[in-house]
Design an enzyme around this catalytic site. Structure first.
Site, PDB file in Angstrom:
ATOM      1  N   GLY A 235       0.834  -1.202   0.000  1.00 18.46           N
ATOM      2  CA  GLY A 235       0.000   0.000   0.000  1.00 18.46           C
ATOM      3  C   GLY A 235       0.865   1.246   0.000  1.00 18.46           C
ATOM      4  N   SER A 236       0.309   2.320   0.533  1.00 14.60           N
ATOM      5  CA  SER A 236       0.997   3.612   0.443  1.00 14.60           C
ATOM      6  C   SER A 236       2.089   3.735   1.506  1.00 14.60           C
ATOM      7  CB  SER A 236      -0.029   4.732   0.632  1.00 14.60           C
ATOM      8  OG  SER A 236      -0.616   4.604   1.911  1.00 14.60           O
ATOM      9  N   GLU A 255       5.502  -3.333   1.046  1.00 15.46           N
ATOM     10  CA  GLU A 255       5.672  -3.087  -0.395  1.00 15.46           C
ATOM     11  C   GLU A 255       4.939  -1.788  -0.694  1.00 15.46           C
ATOM     12  OE1 GLU A 255       7.531  -5.001  -2.257  1.00 15.46           O
ATOM     13  OE2 GLU A 255       7.780  -6.688  -0.905  1.00 15.46           O
ATOM     14  N   LEU A 256       5.712  -0.716  -0.922  1.00 21.15           N
ATOM     15  CA  LEU A 256       5.100   0.613  -0.955  1.00 21.15           C
ATOM     16  C   LEU A 256       5.182   1.267  -2.340  1.00 21.15           C
ATOM     17  CD1 LEU A 256       6.551   1.721   2.514  1.00 21.15           C
ATOM     18  CD2 LEU A 256       4.442   0.469   2.054  1.00 21.15           C
ATOM     19  N   CYS A 289       2.092   0.333  -8.981  1.00 24.32           N
ATOM     20  CA  CYS A 289       3.209   0.826  -8.155  1.00 24.32           C
ATOM     21  C   CYS A 289       4.468   1.070  -8.980  1.00 24.32           C
ATOM     22  CB  CYS A 289       3.478  -0.136  -7.012  1.00 24.32           C
ATOM     23  SG  CYS A 289       3.584  -1.821  -7.580  1.00 24.32           S
TER      24      CYS A 289
HETATM   25  P1  NAP Z   1      -3.450   2.430   1.136  1.00 21.31           P
HETATM   26  O1  NAP Z   1      -4.404   3.543   1.211  1.00 21.31           O
HETATM   27  O2  NAP Z   1      -2.171   2.539   1.875  1.00 21.31           O
HETATM   28  O3  NAP Z   1      -4.254   1.114   1.605  1.00 21.31           O
HETATM   29  C1  NAP Z   1      -3.672  -0.146   1.593  1.00 21.31           C
HETATM   30  C2  NAP Z   1      -4.363  -1.022   2.626  1.00 21.31           C
HETATM   31  O4  NAP Z   1      -4.045  -0.540   3.937  1.00 21.31           O
HETATM   32  C3  NAP Z   1      -5.880  -1.030   2.512  1.00 21.31           C
HETATM   33  O5  NAP Z   1      -6.364  -2.314   2.783  1.00 21.31           O
HETATM   34  C4  NAP Z   1      -6.277  -0.049   3.613  1.00 21.31           C
HETATM   35  O6  NAP Z   1      -7.599  -0.232   4.082  1.00 21.31           O
HETATM   36  C5  NAP Z   1      -5.267  -0.408   4.677  1.00 21.31           C
HETATM   37  N1  NAP Z   1      -5.082   0.610   5.731  1.00 21.31           N
HETATM   38  C6  NAP Z   1      -5.418   1.923   5.691  1.00 21.31           C
HETATM   39  N2  NAP Z   1      -5.083   2.516   6.870  1.00 21.31           N
HETATM   40  C7  NAP Z   1      -4.534   1.561   7.646  1.00 21.31           C
HETATM   41  C8  NAP Z   1      -3.988   1.550   8.966  1.00 21.31           C
HETATM   42  N3  NAP Z   1      -3.934   2.648   9.707  1.00 21.31           N
HETATM   43  N4  NAP Z   1      -3.502   0.385   9.447  1.00 21.31           N
HETATM   44  C9  NAP Z   1      -3.517  -0.738   8.706  1.00 21.31           C
HETATM   45  N5  NAP Z   1      -4.039  -0.794   7.458  1.00 21.31           N
HETATM   46  C10 NAP Z   1      -4.532   0.344   6.926  1.00 21.31           C
HETATM   47  O7  NAP Z   1      -3.060   2.093  -0.389  1.00 21.31           O
HETATM   48  P2  NAP Z   1      -4.001   2.000  -1.660  1.00 21.31           P
HETATM   49  O8  NAP Z   1      -4.467   3.366  -2.012  1.00 21.31           O
HETATM   50  O9  NAP Z   1      -4.999   0.901  -1.494  1.00 21.31           O
HETATM   51  O10 NAP Z   1      -2.931   1.490  -2.745  1.00 21.31           O
HETATM   52  C11 NAP Z   1      -2.094   2.349  -3.445  1.00 21.31           C
HETATM   53  C12 NAP Z   1      -0.687   2.334  -2.883  1.00 21.31           C
HETATM   54  O11 NAP Z   1      -0.183   1.015  -2.864  1.00 21.31           O
HETATM   55  C13 NAP Z   1       0.277   3.118  -3.778  1.00 21.31           C
HETATM   56  O12 NAP Z   1       1.145   3.870  -2.982  1.00 21.31           O
HETATM   57  C14 NAP Z   1       1.024   2.021  -4.514  1.00 21.31           C
HETATM   58  O13 NAP Z   1       2.287   2.373  -5.001  1.00 21.31           O
HETATM   59  C15 NAP Z   1       1.115   0.978  -3.451  1.00 21.31           C
HETATM   60  N6  NAP Z   1       1.390  -0.326  -4.056  1.00 21.31           N
HETATM   61  C16 NAP Z   1       2.641  -0.880  -3.897  1.00 21.31           C
HETATM   62  C17 NAP Z   1       2.938  -2.099  -4.503  1.00 21.31           C
HETATM   63  C18 NAP Z   1       4.274  -2.763  -4.322  1.00 21.31           C
HETATM   64  O14 NAP Z   1       4.365  -3.972  -4.531  1.00 21.31           O
HETATM   65  N7  NAP Z   1       5.319  -2.043  -3.953  1.00 21.31           N
HETATM   66  C19 NAP Z   1       1.967  -2.747  -5.261  1.00 21.31           C
HETATM   67  C20 NAP Z   1       0.719  -2.141  -5.406  1.00 21.31           C
HETATM   68  C21 NAP Z   1       0.434  -0.938  -4.784  1.00 21.31           C
HETATM   69  P3  NAP Z   1      -8.785   0.722   3.543  1.00 21.31           P
HETATM   70  O15 NAP Z   1      -8.902   0.442   2.086  1.00 21.31           O
HETATM   71  O16 NAP Z   1      -9.938   0.265   4.327  1.00 21.31           O
HETATM   72  O17 NAP Z   1      -8.360   2.129   3.825  1.00 21.31           O
END
Ligand code: NAP
Length: 483
Positions: A235-236, A255-256, A289
């Site tokens: 995630g982010s 993995e960010l 990502c």
């Molecule tokens: P995100 O907003 O960080 O959410 C990822 C996950 O974390 C979701 O299931 C979210 O739940 C959960 N989450 C949110 N707040 C949390 C907390 N305080 N504690 C624990 N979990 C929490 O990311 P996204 O918008 O879904 O995805 C986009 C990001 O992912 C981008 O930055 C992208 O680059 C990154 N990404 C990285 C890779 C890699 O392999 N490096 C691959 C794909 C994506 P909710 O949905 O309920 O908020």
């Protein structure tokens, strides 16, 4: 929206092999047209606790399974995914607004990911140690074995809702761990579908549990829980940092994000690479990502590269994700559209040129090409996660490498060059987890080691590497000298 796939009006949590209604629900809206797709359980901490306890209990049955049995379950899953291919692709397309053709590619990759996991389940080798290499070790036999960690908390993002879940669930099952999965709130349907299939594939009751709901509530609860032995998060960076702070001594893999870059050297045949670069920049609306966000082109090629890139980008069709012709559909939320438009405005107001796009139709941001953007603009230095690409020129390779490295992130970078010395030099200088020579940084197949440096994360995925992260090496020493 053309709904070919039926989705129940109300979804349920999956805990201890049973489907549970939650106390609280929230509508799930289509990112494309805003229609309500279904209603999603918003799990409470109490329900998260039930899921974790179920995973703790199921460790006994998972540990009883032989490697070949875990492997067989994963192979069964690949067959079930093949049988249900169309439904799987449509669910991804509906919940994530992923163009259907791209969603099908994701399902194909998901099948690969589980197949690699099935193979890996039979490859959990330890090693024999020469104990007598030390004077005190004479007469001893030493060996190591890979053991599961226990309960793995998997938290996943919206952008590859099936394959990135597979990168966590596949290796976790292969290694005999149990899982509590918290999918992104916007994309829970593919995870709930997965557990339906895993039940049929023969996974023991409780070995996987799915809790949907707010990341801040259930994600946070899992991260802090003593019985969860590892958090594997994609995630982010913002959420990743919070997880790292709260996880204590638990194992974590993060993995960010990234603002991935490509260098196009002066000997490149532009005709051959432009359409690939367009694909890297705009596939799934740039919400990848390793999406190609920054391109540095040698000054001798710059003008013709930009011209051809724009020409190729004009061919992309925007619209309904379920339409076979669509290449670019809606961003995941209207807030993301507004954010991306404000970043484009910032670039325009500071003298960058918007060569194409720069506007939106509903939640669809038109593919946007920006030139002459300085490195401090948000479209350059932050992760855009939208169909926006920045193209700048360079005169020396060192200058291009330094531009690529001028980033908080370091996931993957690419370079097109026919000069092997420049290629090797770049692999040494680029501060990233993976360097892709003669292709875009967006290249990924599912068994390669994958993970970034700097703010792009900690630890690796790619099945063999995830297996290492999800196991503990146990040492056994036998004193063979006592009669
Ligand atoms: P995100 O907003 O960080 O959410 C990822 C996950 O974390 C979701 O299931 C979210 O739940 C959960 N989450 C949110 N707040 C949390 C907390 N305080 N504690 C624990 N979990 C929490 O990311 P996204 O918008 O879904 O995805 C986009 C990001 O992912 C981008 O930055 C992208 O680059 C990154 N990404 C990285 C890779 C890699 O392999 N490096 C691959 C794909 C994506 P909710 O949905 O309920 O908020």
């Amino acid at each position: 929206m053309l709904l070919k796939t039926k989705v129940a009006e109300k979804q349920r949590l999956f805990i201890d092999g049973e489907w549970f209604e939650a106390r609280e629900y929230a509508p799930l809206y289509s990112p494309y047209d805003g229609e309500i797709i279904t209603h999603i359980p918003m799990a409470s901490e109490a329900e998260a606790e039930m899921a974790i306890q179920s995973a703790v209990k199921a460790q006994t049955s998972m540990r009883k399974l032989a490697s070949y049995e875990r492997s067989e379950i994963l192979y069964n899953l690949t067959n079930l995914l093949k049988e249900n291919f169309d439904r799987a692709a449509e669910l991804i397309s509906i919940e994530a607004a992923k163009p259907i053709a791209t969603a099908r590619e994701e399902v194909k990759r998901t099948i690969q990911t589980y197949r690699f996991s099935a193979q890996e389940a039979n490859q959990l080798y330890g090693e024999t140690l020469p104990m007598d290499a030390a004077p005190g070790g004479t007469g001893r036999i030493g060996y190591t074995k890979m053991e599961p960690l226990g309960v793995i908390g998997a938290i996943t993002p919206f952008n590859f809702p099936m394959n990135l879940v597979a990168h966590k669930v596949g290796p976790a099952i292969a290694t005999g761990n149990t899982v509590v999965l918290k999918p992104a709130s916007q994309t829970p349907l593919s995870s709930l579908f997965l557990v339906e299939l895993l039940q049929k594939a023969g996974l023991p009751k409780g070995a996987i549990n799915v809790i949907t709901g707010r990341g801040k509530t259930v994600g946070d609860y899992m991260v802090k829980h003593d019985n969860v032995k590892m958090i594997t998060f994609t995630g982010s960076p913002e959420v990743g940092k919070q997880i790292r702070e709260k996880a204590g001594l638990k194992k974590i893999v993060l993995e960010l994000g990234s603002n991935s870059a490509l260098i196009v050297d002066q000997d490149t045949d532009i005709e051959q690479v432009v359409s690939r670069c367009v694909q890297g920049a705009f596939s799934y609306q740039g919400q990848v990502c390793i999406s190609l966000q920054r391109i540095y082109v040698h000054e001798n090629l710059y003008e013709s590269f930009v011209e051809q890139f724009v020409k190729e980008t004009r061919k992309l069709k925007t619209g309904d994700p379920l339409d076979e012709q669509t290449n670019v559909s809606a961003l995941i939320t209207s807030n993301d559209v507004e954010r991306a438009l404000s970043w484009i405005d910032e670039a325009r107001n500071s003298g960058a040129k918007i060569c194409l796009g720069g506007t939106s139709k509903g939640n669809v941001l038109l593919p946007t090409v920006i030139t002459n953007a300085s490195p401090d603009l948000k479209v350059s230095c932050q992760e855009v996660f939208a169909p926006i690409v920045v193209i700048n020129s360079f005169s020396t390779l060192d200058e291009a490498i330094s531009e690529v490295n001028n980033s908080r992130y370091g996931l993957q970078a690419g370079i097109y060059t026919k000069d092997i010395r420049k290629a090797i030099y770049s692999t040494e200088q680029l501060e990233v987890g993976g360097v892709i020579i003669n292709d875009i940084p967006t290249f990924r197949v599912d068994h390669m080691p994958y993970g970034g440096v700097k703010e792009s994360g900690i630890g690796k995925e790619g099945i063999k590497y995830a297996v290492e992260e999800m196991t503990v090496q146990k040492l056994v020493v036998i004193n063979n000298s006592i009669q």
